[in-house]
Design a protein around this motif. Structure first.
Motif, PDB file in Angstrom:
ATOM      1  N   ILE A 103      10.071   2.673   3.295  1.00  0.00           N
ATOM      2  CA  ILE A 103       9.377   1.772   2.369  1.00  0.00           C
ATOM      3  C   ILE A 103      10.362   0.881   1.628  1.00  0.00           C
ATOM      4  O   ILE A 103       9.953  -0.021   0.897  1.00  0.00           O
ATOM      5  CB  ILE A 103       8.529   2.545   1.338  1.00  0.00           C
ATOM      6  CG1 ILE A 103       9.409   3.472   0.487  1.00  0.00           C
ATOM      7  CG2 ILE A 103       7.403   3.301   2.020  1.00  0.00           C
ATOM      8  CD1 ILE A 103       8.690   4.044  -0.715  1.00  0.00           C
ATOM      9  N   ALA A 145       0.827  -1.209   0.000  1.00  0.00           N
ATOM     10  CA  ALA A 145       0.000   0.000   0.000  1.00  0.00           C
ATOM     11  C   ALA A 145       0.863   1.262   0.000  1.00  0.00           C
ATOM     12  O   ALA A 145       0.600   2.218  -0.741  1.00  0.00           O
ATOM     13  CB  ALA A 145      -0.936  -0.009   1.200  1.00  0.00           C
ATOM     14  N   ARG A 146       1.890   1.277   0.832  1.00  0.00           N
ATOM     15  CA  ARG A 146       2.749   2.469   0.908  1.00  0.00           C
ATOM     16  C   ARG A 146       3.618   2.629  -0.332  1.00  0.00           C
ATOM     17  O   ARG A 146       3.853   3.744  -0.806  1.00  0.00           O
ATOM     18  CB  ARG A 146       3.602   2.424   2.170  1.00  0.00           C
ATOM     19  CG  ARG A 146       2.794   2.525   3.460  1.00  0.00           C
ATOM     20  CD  ARG A 146       3.691   2.466   4.680  1.00  0.00           C
ATOM     21  NE  ARG A 146       4.508   3.677   4.783  1.00  0.00           N
ATOM     22  CZ  ARG A 146       5.784   3.691   5.165  1.00  0.00           C
ATOM     23  NH1 ARG A 146       6.407   2.545   5.454  1.00  0.00           N
ATOM     24  NH2 ARG A 146       6.445   4.819   5.251  1.00  0.00           N
ATOM     25  N   ASP A 203       0.494   4.221   7.710  1.00  0.00           N
ATOM     26  CA  ASP A 203      -0.246   3.720   6.553  1.00  0.00           C
ATOM     27  C   ASP A 203       0.083   4.581   5.330  1.00  0.00           C
ATOM     28  O   ASP A 203       0.945   5.464   5.386  1.00  0.00           O
ATOM     29  CB  ASP A 203      -1.746   3.673   6.832  1.00  0.00           C
ATOM     30  CG  ASP A 203      -2.348   5.044   7.125  1.00  0.00           C
ATOM     31  OD1 ASP A 203      -1.711   6.071   6.818  1.00  0.00           O
ATOM     32  OD2 ASP A 203      -3.478   5.094   7.657  1.00  0.00           O
ATOM     33  N   GLU A 204      -0.622   4.340   4.233  1.00  0.00           N
ATOM     34  CA  GLU A 204      -0.322   5.051   2.993  1.00  0.00           C
ATOM     35  C   GLU A 204      -0.668   6.540   3.060  1.00  0.00           C
ATOM     36  O   GLU A 204      -0.260   7.317   2.193  1.00  0.00           O
ATOM     37  CB  GLU A 204      -1.045   4.398   1.819  1.00  0.00           C
ATOM     38  CG  GLU A 204      -2.552   4.416   1.886  1.00  0.00           C
ATOM     39  CD  GLU A 204      -3.128   3.204   2.597  1.00  0.00           C
ATOM     40  OE1 GLU A 204      -4.286   2.841   2.299  1.00  0.00           O
ATOM     41  OE2 GLU A 204      -2.417   2.613   3.456  1.00  0.00           O
ATOM     42  N   ASP A 229       2.825   1.598  -3.342  1.00  0.00           N
ATOM     43  CA  ASP A 229       1.929   2.073  -4.407  1.00  0.00           C
ATOM     44  C   ASP A 229       1.630   3.563  -4.252  1.00  0.00           C
ATOM     45  O   ASP A 229       1.569   4.304  -5.245  1.00  0.00           O
ATOM     46  CB  ASP A 229       0.621   1.283  -4.395  1.00  0.00           C
ATOM     47  CG  ASP A 229       0.808  -0.157  -4.885  1.00  0.00           C
ATOM     48  OD1 ASP A 229       1.849  -0.447  -5.506  1.00  0.00           O
ATOM     49  OD2 ASP A 229      -0.094  -0.984  -4.642  1.00  0.00           O
ATOM     50  N   ALA A 230       1.457   4.014  -3.002  1.00  0.00           N
ATOM     51  CA  ALA A 230       1.210   5.439  -2.761  1.00  0.00           C
ATOM     52  C   ALA A 230       2.417   6.270  -3.181  1.00  0.00           C
ATOM     53  O   ALA A 230       2.274   7.367  -3.743  1.00  0.00           O
ATOM     54  CB  ALA A 230       0.894   5.670  -1.288  1.00  0.00           C
TER      55      ALA A 230
END
Length: 585
Positions: free
Chosen positions: A535, A88-89, A509-510, A91-92
């Protein structure tokens, strides 16, 4: 101590790239922002850095004719992060990195340049690329900062020449070739002349490069948006009601002020390079926490991590590498103080080898600084000290320099006198000075010299990767990273373990919201930069993998906070019995 109260939309703790990018983004979106820093200067670790950012898929790459293959960056980061890949991170980051670059370059004075070639550190791995991801901050005229330039944190002295900051790209190339090329000589002459005029007129150089340029540009962007900045103002505790962070107590000029926030508190304190206890816990080479040498600011003592932990935040201790390792050497400055010199590129030059105290080579010297140290730690398992020697001959030293020792025509006597640079008229004499077995060292040098003639390092493949070759000398054939070591006298510098930033940080989180150990978000609290878990999963995939995510997630959290709705004044100010979490800042 008297206590006051003040109210803002956002409180950012730290003036490095992550904190200032968050502040600038939030302020651009119309929020009232306060940035505080316990240091008397601004810029944090960023001001001491190389000023490079690793962000895939940007317009800067496209302008160079480089297209980012679909899915390549994600594949590369998944390969690098291994067990700590956070989809998730990541991808962000991949989605928002290009947006952050667009925002800063189009809406602020923050500008970057991308070289057409700068390989990922593991360009041959799945998703790795030969260029198009690493960019450097464009030099900045410090006069734009007015009198606030006096509060800009200085660069690492060991990385300057007569107090002049050298750009880490093409400019460094010119300086290394000043006596080989008329073009380079003329470039260096003009650069020195401009620096001297600045010093005579302003008392310091006014051309900011590398991380100093990034810190200066971000601060100027904040000035343009009326971001308030308090220096010498440590955060002592977070203000919490129920499970929500509503602000923090900041001490300024001896007065404690409760800063109430309508949107959130952003931790950007620069990680924990000087937190002895956490180093003891997470650095395997430092059993007491003191066997470690860092060029990071001495005030980066882990305040952000402790603040986050005080309200339920969690730092994952299982990350494979808790910091961005870097080989360093300890110098003695002219004033007698100790300096820490990071060894980024000298190891990749043609006539250098690294040997353990037993006289053995142990790795490809041209690997990234992070990989080099991992191999050194393994090679020194069971020994009382994690250390090695960088060794070269006279011709190499005067042509390229080594560590804090500059190339010709700058003198080397000061470094010999201080003991920083070791010397032997013969290889045997150098071995005796270093206390390493001569027969072993002689064998290693003979093997390296033989391999240099063919260009194939039969022991460790020095010069075999794109990154190796990029950091070598392209004029040296057939291998830009190999040349014989045979012209006495011979020299050596002792290498110890350091870092250029920490990787272990608060789980987020993201959206950069701090998480508890069981993954629950802590309302009102965010972390970016080295206060958040990297990350990269404890690896170092390319130049700028700390500052790239720092700028990106600063932008992300600024956007997140801008899209929130304000808490009511009663929620923020009328706290009947506020619950305060303190930490030893």
């Amino acid at each position: 101590m008297n206590k006051q109260e003040s109210e803002y939309d956002v409180l950012v703790v730290g003036t490095g790239a992550s904190g200032m990018s968050a502040a600038v983004t939030a302020a651009y979106e119309g929020l009232k922002v306060l940035v505080v820093d316990k240091a008397p200067v601004y810029g944090g670790t960023t001001a001491r850095s190389g000023g490079w950012l690793w962000i895939p898929g940007t317009k800067l790459a496209r302008e160079q004719g480089i297209s980012e293959p679909t899915g390549a960056a994600r594949a590369y980061l998944q390969h690098e992060a291994t067990t700590h890949f956070d989809a998730a991170r990541v991808d962000a980051f991949i989605e928002n990195g290009p947006k952050a670059i667009d925002f800063f370059t189009e809406k602020t004075c923050v500008q970057f340049d991308m070289p057409p070639v700068f390989p990922d550190y593991h360009a041959e791995a799945p998703g790795g690329q030969p260029g198009g991801r690493s960019m450097v901050t464009r030099p900045f005229d410090a006069r734009e900062l007015g009198d606030r330039v006096a509060k800009l944190a200085p660069p690492v002295p060991e990385l300057t020449v007569f107090g002049m900051m050298l750009g880490s790209g093409k400019e460094l190339w010119h300086f290394l070739r000043a006596f080989k090329s008329l073009e380079s000589f003329w470039y260096v002459t003009k650069r020195f002349g401009g620096h001297l005029l600045d010093v005579l007129r302003y008392g310091r150089g006014m051309t900011l490069t590398n991380g100093n340029a990034l810190a200066g540009r971000l601060f100027k962007a904040g000035m343009d948006l009326n971001v308030s900045v308090w220096l010498d103002s440590p955060v002592k505790k977070l203000i919490v009601e129920g499970d929500e962070v509503l602000g923090a107590t900041v001490v300024r000029n001896g007065t404690a002020t409760d800063i109430r926030v309508r949107r959130g508190v952003v931790l950007a304190c620069g990680g924990f390079p000087y937190d002895i206890e956490r180093r003891k816990q997470l650095f395997p080479h430092a059993p007491t926490g003191r066997e470690h040498f860092t060029p990071s600011p001495a005030l980066n003592t882990g305040d952000g991590l402790r603040l986050g932990e005080s309200v339920g935040g969690w730092v994952d201790p299982t990350i494979p590498n808790a910091a961005a390792w870097c080989p360093t050497s300890v110098t003695k400055r002219k004033d007698g103080s100790a300096g820490v010199m990071p060894h980024f590129i000298d190891r990749a030059k043609p006539g250098v080898i690294a040997v353990t105290p037993k006289g053995r080579r142990f790795t490809n010297e041209a690997l990234s600084y992070h990989d080099f140290i991992q191999d050194l730690v393994r090679a020194c398992t069971g020994t009382p000290e994690v250390t090695c020697w960088l060794i070269c001959d006279h011709q190499h030293l005067r042509e390229y320099g080594l560590g804090a020792v500059a190339p010709f025509p700058l003198p080397i006597g000061r470094h010999l006198k201080s003991g920083y640079l070791k010397k032997g008229k013969s290889l045997e004499e150098l071995a005796k000075v270093l206390g390493v077995p001569y027969a072993t060292l002689q064998e290693e040098v003979a093997t390296f010299n033989r391999d240099a003639s063919s260009g194939l390092d039969t022991k460790f493949a020095k010069g075999s990767t794109a990154y190796n070759r990029y950091q070598g000398d392209s004029l040296v054939k057939p291998n830009p990273c190999m040349a014989p070591i045979r012209q006495g006298p011979y020299y050596a510098i002792k290498i110890v373990v350091g870092e250029i930033g920490t990787f272990a940080g608060l789980a987020t989180d993201e959206s950069c919201q701090v998480l508890t150990k069981d993954g629950q978000p802590i309302q009102g609290l965010y972390a970016v930069g080295n206060d958040a878990a990297s990350i990269m999963g404890g690896n170092y995939p390319g130049a700028g993998i700390t500052l790239g995510p720092a700028l990106t997630f600063g932008y992300v959290v600024g956007q997140v906070l801008a899209k929130q709705t304000n808490r009511s004044v009663a929620d923020v100010v009328q706290l009947a019995t506020p619950r305060v979490h303190a930490h030893a800042a």
